[in-house]
Design an enzyme around this catalytic site. Structure first.
Site, PDB file in Angstrom:
ATOM      1  N   LEU A  47     -34.482  37.834 -38.511  1.00 20.76           N
ATOM      2  CA  LEU A  47     -34.051  36.926 -37.442  1.00 20.76           C
ATOM      3  C   LEU A  47     -33.773  35.551 -38.041  1.00 20.76           C
ATOM      4  O   LEU A  47     -34.683  34.882 -38.522  1.00 20.76           O
ATOM      5  CB  LEU A  47     -35.128  36.819 -36.358  1.00 20.76           C
ATOM      6  CG  LEU A  47     -35.563  38.132 -35.716  1.00 20.76           C
ATOM      7  CD1 LEU A  47     -36.428  37.859 -34.480  1.00 20.76           C
ATOM      8  CD2 LEU A  47     -34.365  38.994 -35.336  1.00 20.76           C
ATOM      9  N   ARG A  79     -35.529  20.683 -35.909  1.00 17.54           N
ATOM     10  CA  ARG A  79     -36.527  19.745 -36.459  1.00 17.54           C
ATOM     11  C   ARG A  79     -36.354  19.505 -37.954  1.00 17.54           C
ATOM     12  O   ARG A  79     -37.035  18.653 -38.529  1.00 17.54           O
ATOM     13  CB  ARG A  79     -37.937  20.250 -36.143  1.00 17.54           C
ATOM     14  CG  ARG A  79     -38.247  20.134 -34.650  1.00 17.54           C
ATOM     15  CD  ARG A  79     -39.540  20.826 -34.299  1.00 17.54           C
ATOM     16  NE  ARG A  79     -40.674  20.201 -34.938  1.00 17.54           N
ATOM     17  CZ  ARG A  79     -41.807  20.842 -35.236  1.00 17.54           C
ATOM     18  NH1 ARG A  79     -41.919  22.119 -34.961  1.00 17.54           N
ATOM     19  NH2 ARG A  79     -42.806  20.204 -35.812  1.00 17.54           N
ATOM     20  N   LYS A  90     -21.934  21.526 -70.197  1.00 13.09           N
ATOM     21  CA  LYS A  90     -21.476  22.190 -68.973  1.00 13.09           C
ATOM     22  C   LYS A  90     -20.396  23.201 -69.310  1.00 13.09           C
ATOM     23  O   LYS A  90     -19.494  22.878 -70.090  1.00 13.09           O
ATOM     24  CB  LYS A  90     -20.900  21.159 -68.003  1.00 13.09           C
ATOM     25  CG  LYS A  90     -20.467  21.779 -66.695  1.00 13.09           C
ATOM     26  CD  LYS A  90     -19.236  21.149 -66.089  1.00 13.09           C
ATOM     27  CE  LYS A  90     -17.974  21.485 -66.830  1.00 13.09           C
ATOM     28  NZ  LYS A  90     -16.746  21.185 -66.085  1.00 13.09           N
TER      29      LYS A  90
END
Ligand code: UD1
Ligand code: MG
Length: 451
Positions: free
Chosen positions: A11, A18, A337
């Protein structure tokens, strides 16, 4: 005996108001992984197991994450939030397929362990119709209370509907359940909404199981495992619990850490043998570290494969797409990177290597920068095996430095350099004999004249 089939319904329709965030609640991360992904990773995932995720309207990102983690996950939208049982029934089509075991879990309880699902499934094999995960809450306020008699579960009373006496019960509903898949729809369809919130409570399934003359039982676990996340404070607390778990697992797997409490791991960080991690190292997702590698203090590492006996840091930053070969050395204030650094190559100080390939044994001098971005596109830099790039060089991509080539310090390299060649790009040095001495004397004469 063939394996029992299972369907796990997660679910995940909650808005998470909040959390005060635009991001749907279950996409907030713990140890570099969305809460939803943690739950999905814990759910049974064998060939006979299926997953359904119930998402809220406009939560495409939640469906995407579900499918990213579990390719075959089906998603269902709960259009109105009418309660936990209503949410489960959004996945009716999946439930109707009649798996042996139906597992139900909330997407915001990310610390749930895979072994708990197995413990919940066991009583189903012995004929129980419903198994509820319970825990003793330090503060049970807000939780559904488990009403038990002996080893039987008679009902669950939601906090808002509980009497004074029932509110004293500390054994609470964690929200994780296992149901006999063959009777699940029969049970779920009987759940009504006659309670203080007018919601369809999944917890009412317990009483209905009793009415059907079937058995419901409780399996207990510790409170930490079933923490539900509703706020950023709870998210931070869960992160601490998860970090403690990950650090312990790493130490038990043989990783050396002198100050494990300062090291932040990702849920998917993997280690070979005899890996050392110094204090204050932070890992994002997608990092693997091979045997004997050392990660020195204050390094930040995300999406990187680190080879055997490599040395990283202190103060190194490895970003996604970094592949370090065996015995490589990436030193202080070096950023890498989307680059492959082959075995034995070194970049020991103050360097940026991006969108690049550095060949075996190459030496990248301090202050070398691959200029990979022209403001619009990214370009690649190729550095051949055994090349020597002198300090403070700029390699303007796209550019190739040949194997064994030599770049003079301070050069701005814009054209390819052949194998074994020297490229220097800087103005010729001027030397004026005695100039400094004459200059000093002139200055001193000037000062005396003023006095
Ligand atoms: C629920 C349980 C309670 C348990 C507690 C544990 C019920 C009725 N109560 O209460 O017994 O002690 O969890 O944390 O089940 N959700 C939907 N759609 C809905 C309603 C909820 O998807 O219509 C999802 C929420 O996003 C959340 C979960 O279901 O992930 C639980 O819902 P929530 O409203 O938090 O239930 P609680 O009141 O906490
Ligand atoms: Mg809740």
């Amino acid at each position: 005996m063939t394996a029992r089939t299972s369907l796990t319904v997660v679910l995940a329709a909650g808005e998470g108001t909040r959390m005060r965030s635009r991001l749907p609640k279950v996409l907030h991360q713990i140890a570099g992984r969305a809460m939803l992904a943690h739950v999905l990773a814990a759910a049974p995932r064998g060939a006979s197991d299926k997953v359904a995720v119930v998402v809220g309207p406009d939560h495409q990102a939640v469906s995407d994450e579900a499918r990213r983690v579990s390719l075959d996950a089906t998603t269902f939208v709960q259009r109105e939030r009418l309660g936990t049982a209503h949410a489960v029934l959004a996945a009716r089509d999946a439930i109707a397929k009649g798996a042996d075991d139906l597992l139900i879990v909330f997407g915001d309880t990310p610390l749930i362990d895979a072994s708990t699902f197995e413990r919940l499934r066991a009583p189903l094999r012995d004929g129980a119709a419903l198994v509820v995960l319970g825990f003793h809450a330090k503060d049970p306020t807000g939780y559904g209370r488990l009403l038990v008699e002996g080893d039987r579960l008679l009902g669950i009373r939601e906090h808002g509907d509980a009497s004074e006496a029932e509110r004293k019960i500390t054994l609470c509903n964690a929200g994780v359940m296992a149901m006999d898949g063959k009777t699940a729809l029969q049970i779920l369809d009987r759940i009504g909404n006659g309670n203080s919130k007018n919601e369809y409570y999944l917890t009412d399934a317990v009483a209905i199981v009793g009415e059907l003359g079937r058995r419901a039982v409780v399996i207990e676990t510790g409170e930490d495992e079933v923490r539900g996340i509703n706020t950023k404070s709870q998210l931070a607390e869960a992160e601490q619990v998860m970090q403690a778990k990950l650090r312990t697992a790493a130490l038990e797997a043989g990783v050396t850490m002198t100050a494990p409490e300062t090291v932040f791991l990702a849920a998917d960080t993997t280690f070979g043998r005899d890996v050392t991690i110094e204090p204050f190292v932070v890992f994002g997702p997608g990092v693997s570290i091979a045997d004997g590698a050392v990660i020195h203090a204050f390094s930040n590492i995300v999406g990187a494969n680190i080879g055997k006996n490599a040395s990283v840091g202190p103060y190194a930053r490895l970003r996604p797409g970094t592949v370090l070969g065996d015995n490589t050395r990436i030193g202080n204030f070096v950023e890498v990177k989307a680059a492959t650094i082959d075995a034995g190559a070194k970049a020991n100080h103050l360097t940026y290597i991006g969108d690049a390939h550095v060949g075996e044994g190459a030496n990248i001098g301090a202050g070398t920068i691959t200029c990979n971005y022209d403001g619009v596109d990214k370009h690649r830099t190729e550095i051949g095996a055994g090349a020597f790039v002198g300090t403070n060089s700029s390699l303007v991509a796209p550019v190739k430095i040949g194997a064994g080539a030599y770049i003079g310090s301070g050069s701005v390299i814009t054209r390819d350099v052949p194998d074994d060649a020297l490229a220097v790009e800087r103005s010729a040095q001027t030397v004026k004999q005695g100039w400094a001495k004459r200059f000093r004397e002139m200055k001193l004469r000037g000062r005396k004249a003023k006095d």
